[in-house]
Design a protein around this motif. Structure first.
Motif, PDB file in Angstrom:
ATOM      1  N   ASN A   1       0.813  -1.211   0.000  1.00  0.00           N
ATOM      2  CA  ASN A   1       0.000   0.000   0.000  1.00  0.00           C
ATOM      3  C   ASN A   1       0.850   1.266   0.000  1.00  0.00           C
ATOM      4  O   ASN A   1       0.341   2.370  -0.064  1.00  0.00           O
TER       5      ASN A   1
ATOM      6  N   SER B   1      -6.516  -9.678   1.116  1.00  0.00           N
ATOM      7  CA  SER B   1      -7.916  -9.390   1.403  1.00  0.00           C
ATOM      8  C   SER B   1      -8.189  -7.892   1.517  1.00  0.00           C
ATOM      9  O   SER B   1      -9.333  -7.471   1.448  1.00  0.00           O
ATOM     10  N   VAL B   2      -7.138  -7.084   1.697  1.00  0.00           N
ATOM     11  CA  VAL B   2      -7.377  -5.647   1.830  1.00  0.00           C
ATOM     12  C   VAL B   2      -6.633  -4.826   0.771  1.00  0.00           C
ATOM     13  O   VAL B   2      -6.650  -3.606   0.804  1.00  0.00           O
ATOM     14  N   THR B   3      -5.974  -5.519  -0.170  1.00  0.00           N
ATOM     15  CA  THR B   3      -5.198  -4.793  -1.169  1.00  0.00           C
ATOM     16  C   THR B   3      -6.062  -4.458  -2.380  1.00  0.00           C
ATOM     17  O   THR B   3      -6.803  -5.301  -2.874  1.00  0.00           O
ATOM     18  N   GLU B   4      -5.952  -3.209  -2.838  1.00  0.00           N
ATOM     19  CA  GLU B   4      -6.735  -2.792  -4.011  1.00  0.00           C
ATOM     20  C   GLU B   4      -6.199  -3.483  -5.272  1.00  0.00           C
ATOM     21  O   GLU B   4      -5.044  -3.858  -5.340  1.00  0.00           O
ATOM     22  N   ASP B   5      -7.062  -3.601  -6.282  1.00  0.00           N
ATOM     23  CA  ASP B   5      -6.637  -4.168  -7.565  1.00  0.00           C
ATOM     24  C   ASP B   5      -5.554  -3.295  -8.174  1.00  0.00           C
ATOM     25  O   ASP B   5      -5.663  -2.081  -8.195  1.00  0.00           O
ATOM     26  N   GLN B   6      -4.499  -3.925  -8.652  1.00  0.00           N
ATOM     27  CA  GLN B   6      -3.399  -3.161  -9.249  1.00  0.00           C
ATOM     28  C   GLN B   6      -2.448  -4.091  -9.983  1.00  0.00           C
ATOM     29  O   GLN B   6      -2.543  -5.313  -9.865  1.00  0.00           O
TER      30      GLN B   6
ATOM     31  N   GLU C   1      -6.033  -8.876  -8.370  1.00  0.00           N
ATOM     32  CA  GLU C   1      -7.416  -8.579  -8.735  1.00  0.00           C
ATOM     33  C   GLU C   1      -8.340  -9.395  -7.849  1.00  0.00           C
ATOM     34  O   GLU C   1      -8.158 -10.602  -7.689  1.00  0.00           O
ATOM     35  N   ASN C   2      -9.330  -8.747  -7.293  1.00  0.00           N
ATOM     36  CA  ASN C   2     -10.320  -9.414  -6.429  1.00  0.00           C
ATOM     37  C   ASN C   2      -9.675 -10.307  -5.372  1.00  0.00           C
ATOM     38  O   ASN C   2     -10.116 -11.426  -5.144  1.00  0.00           O
ATOM     39  N   GLY C   3      -8.604  -9.819  -4.774  1.00  0.00           N
ATOM     40  CA  GLY C   3      -7.959 -10.590  -3.710  1.00  0.00           C
ATOM     41  C   GLY C   3      -7.180 -11.792  -4.199  1.00  0.00           C
ATOM     42  O   GLY C   3      -6.881 -12.699  -3.424  1.00  0.00           O
TER      43      GLY C   3
END
Ligand SMILES: [Zn+2]
Lengths: 167, 344, 121
Positions: free
Chosen positions: B333, C48-53, C69-71
């Protein structure tokens, strides 16, 4: 080393390389690094029982070097090198216990040791996480080793038959 | 054939035994003590034989050191030195050693670490929490009472000028951490984590032999910038994000004072993290490198190279020395932060 | 006789391999993932908390492009000769990491127990 032997070893190396290139064209159904049939191993197993240790080693190392160049994957050389060192050491020792009629057993051990060598190299390069591949490589090593050993056994049988006829 | 099958079974048995042996190895005691001392929250976690008693003696030792070094406790040795009216004061071995170390580090950092900055710090209200912006003339006046070179030390005898004040806050926690680590080691402990309000001191590896995983807090937002995976070392971070106040004109003032100007440090750094064998080195250097700014801090590392550091700059960069770069992993992040390696 | 013993050992190795593979395939895993290069952890994060990238990871001028993507996580593009890393697909089976041997890259589930021991403040 006499000329005849040199020629024979060169031909064997050549055959091994051809087999290697042919195998490259066969799509690998298992998306796990390190798993393959290793058909070129047939030549190694055969050579082990017909040439001196030094000769086999030279042959194998020349082959893996050329194979890495042909395959365009120099990283593969390090893995193959470690694998071959493990494999050759083990097979040279086992050769004393296993006669030529049971080549396939030696081949299984050779293949498994080859995989262990690869994993060792991978652990040095990638960290200990890759050790989880070992069980998969053990299974594939046993199957591939038995298969290539069996073919080598047939080949040895045929070659002997031919020799006998010529005489 | 029967023999063959027997061999197989035997072989499997041996292998599975070898695999279990790990789990049944002798287990270590674990004991944790959490308490408030040296103006901070302290937690000591110890693994080993007799962990309970060892943790207790560690706690006693910290309380003992706190009693010696408190600036405000009227019974402390530092209090005695600060109220000596310029007379020579005899202090204990511990205090003498700590003062000698602080003076050595002050010299090494050309006064970026200043153990006599207390009067200025007090004028800004950081010692009481009643923050204010002092007049420029007042700061100038106070700076006359600042200067590590005016401290006289002869073994256990300390002498400072009248009105001068000694504050060992910037090195005391680190020194205490070293003392605790030493005490634990003497008691046969091989694995411990000492957390002195965010100053971390690690003894050995975790009981399972793996590295400790230590988060590096984001100085600006929530969460961690990354994770350090290390063993047997101390880690201390300094930055003005820990304690600061906003003046009526909106200016933000942090608690680390530049001893040259007498004003809170305001340079290109957000925080400095120092990783070294000794906690007191980490403690002293993290503060003084923060005062120095990026360029001088990197020059200092190149000159001494007896520590590793992670600098986080205001422009969102992370500068990390080559010795520790493989132990640091960036939090995903915070993937937008640029990581640069500081090389010799 | 000697041969039978050796065949027995072969079978034992094979069985250990099969059992081990099963253990690896069915091993429970959490959502924390490490991206490791040359044995050093480059990134660590909780899927589980990471944004798609997408992340671009470089090694000696070659890159692997990793997609989250989508966890879930996988390698979508790679400059390696074998492309095994791409063919391995999403990282999902137990503790079997996605590896790219030529580029020294490995994407693996982190041990859940390996939570942080402390935070430096
Ligand atoms: Zn790849």
């Amino acid at each position: 080393m006499n000329v005849k032997k040199l020629a024979e070893l060169s031909i064997l190396t050549g055959i091994a390389l051809i087999i290697f290139v042919v195998e490259l064209q066969i799509p690998n159904p298992f998306p796990i690094p390190g798993i393959k049939l290793g058909l070129a191993n047939i030549i190694t197993v055969y050579a082990l029982y017909h040439y001196r240790a030094k000769e086999v080693m030279t042959m194998v190392f020349i082959r893996i070097f050329l194979a890495s160049v042909l395959g365009g994957n120099m990283m593969a050389f390090i893995y193959s090198f470690f694998g071959s060192v493990f494999c050759l050491t083990g097979m040279l020792l086992l050769k004393r216990f296993i006669d030529e009629k049971h080549l396939w057993i030696a081949s299984v051990f050779g293949a498994v040791l080859h995989n262990m060598g690869q994993i060792t190299a991978a652990i040095f390069i990638m960290g200990t996480g890759v050790i989880v591949y070992l069980p998969f490589l053990l299974v594939s090593g046993c199957i591939a080793g038995a298969f290539t050993g069996w073919i080598a056994q047939i080949a040895v049988h045929r070659i002997k038959g031919n020799d006998a006829k010529q005489k | 054939m029967k023999r063959g099958i027997l061999t197989v079974i035997l072989f499997c048995f041996i292998v599975s035994c070898a695999a279990c042996a790990d789990d049944n190895g002798n287990t270590l005691d674990e004991a944790t003590s959490e308490f408030f001392a040296m103006n901070t929250y302290i937690s000591v976690t110890v693994y080993g034989k007799d962990a309970d008693n060892t943790v207790k003696s560690a706690r006693d030792r910290i309380t003992e050191l706190e009693r010696l070094w408190s600036v405000t406790d009227e019974n402390s040795e530092i209090y005695a030195v600060n109220h000596s009216d310029g007379k020579m004061i005899t202090v204990s071995e511990d205090t003498a050693e700590l003062i000698a170390f602080a003076l050595r580090m002050a010299e090494r950092t050309n006064g970026a670490l200043e153990p006599t900055i207390y009067p200025v710090l007090r004028a800004w209200g950081f010692t009481t929490g009643e923050n204010r912006v002092p007049q420029e003339s007042e700061i100038k006046e106070l700076l006359n009472m600042v200067g590590y070179d005016k401290v006289r030390q002869n073994g256990n005898e300390i002498q400072i000028l009248n009105n001068m004040m000694l504050d060992l806050g910037a090195v005391g926690k680190g020194y205490a951490g070293d003392e605790i680590a030493e005490l634990l080691k003497e008691n046969g402990i091989t694995s411990a984590l000492i957390d002195l309000g965010g100053n971390i001191q690690l003894l050995g590896t975790k009981p399972d032999g793996s590295n400790w995983r230590i988060g590096l807090k984001d100085p600006e937002g929530a969460g961690n910038v990354g994770i350090l995976s290390v063993s047997d070392c101390a880690i201390v971070t300094s930055g003005n994000y820990e304690r600061y106040f906003t003046a009526s004109d909106g200016t933000v003032y942090g608690h680390i004072i530049d001893p040259v100007t007498g004003y809170p440090v305001n340079n290109d750094l957000l925080s400095v993290t120092v990783i070294a064998k000794e906690g007191k080195i980490c403690d002293a250097l993290s503060t003084s490198l923060f005062v120095m700014g990026v360029q001088k801090a990197e020059a200092h590392w190149r000159q001494y190279q007896d520590f590793d550091m992670i600098l986080i700059t205001k422009s969102g960069e992370i500068h990390i020395t080559e010795g520790i770069k493989d132990n640091f992993s960036l939090d995903v992040n915070h993937g937008n932060m640029k990581v640069g390696v500081i090389e010799v | 006789m000697k041969n039978k013993v050796l065949i027995g050992i072969c079978i034992a190795i094979f069985l250990i391999g099969v059992i081990g593979s099963a253990l690896v395939l069915f091993a429970p895993h959490g959502t924390k993932v490490n991206i490791v290069q040359d044995g050093a952890v480059l990134y660590t994060f909780d899927l589980s908390v990471t944004e798609d990238q997408t992340l671009e990871i470089e090694y000696n001028g070659r890159t692997n492009i990793v997609q989250i993507e989508n966890g879930k996580i996988r390698v979508v593009e790679a400059d390696c000769p074998d492309k095994t890393c791409i063919r391995m697909g999403w990282l999902e089976t137990g503790s079997l990491p996605i590896v790219c041997l030529p580029n020294h890259l490995s994407i693996e589930f982190a041990d859940e127990r390996e939570d942080l021991d402390a935070v430096i403040k």
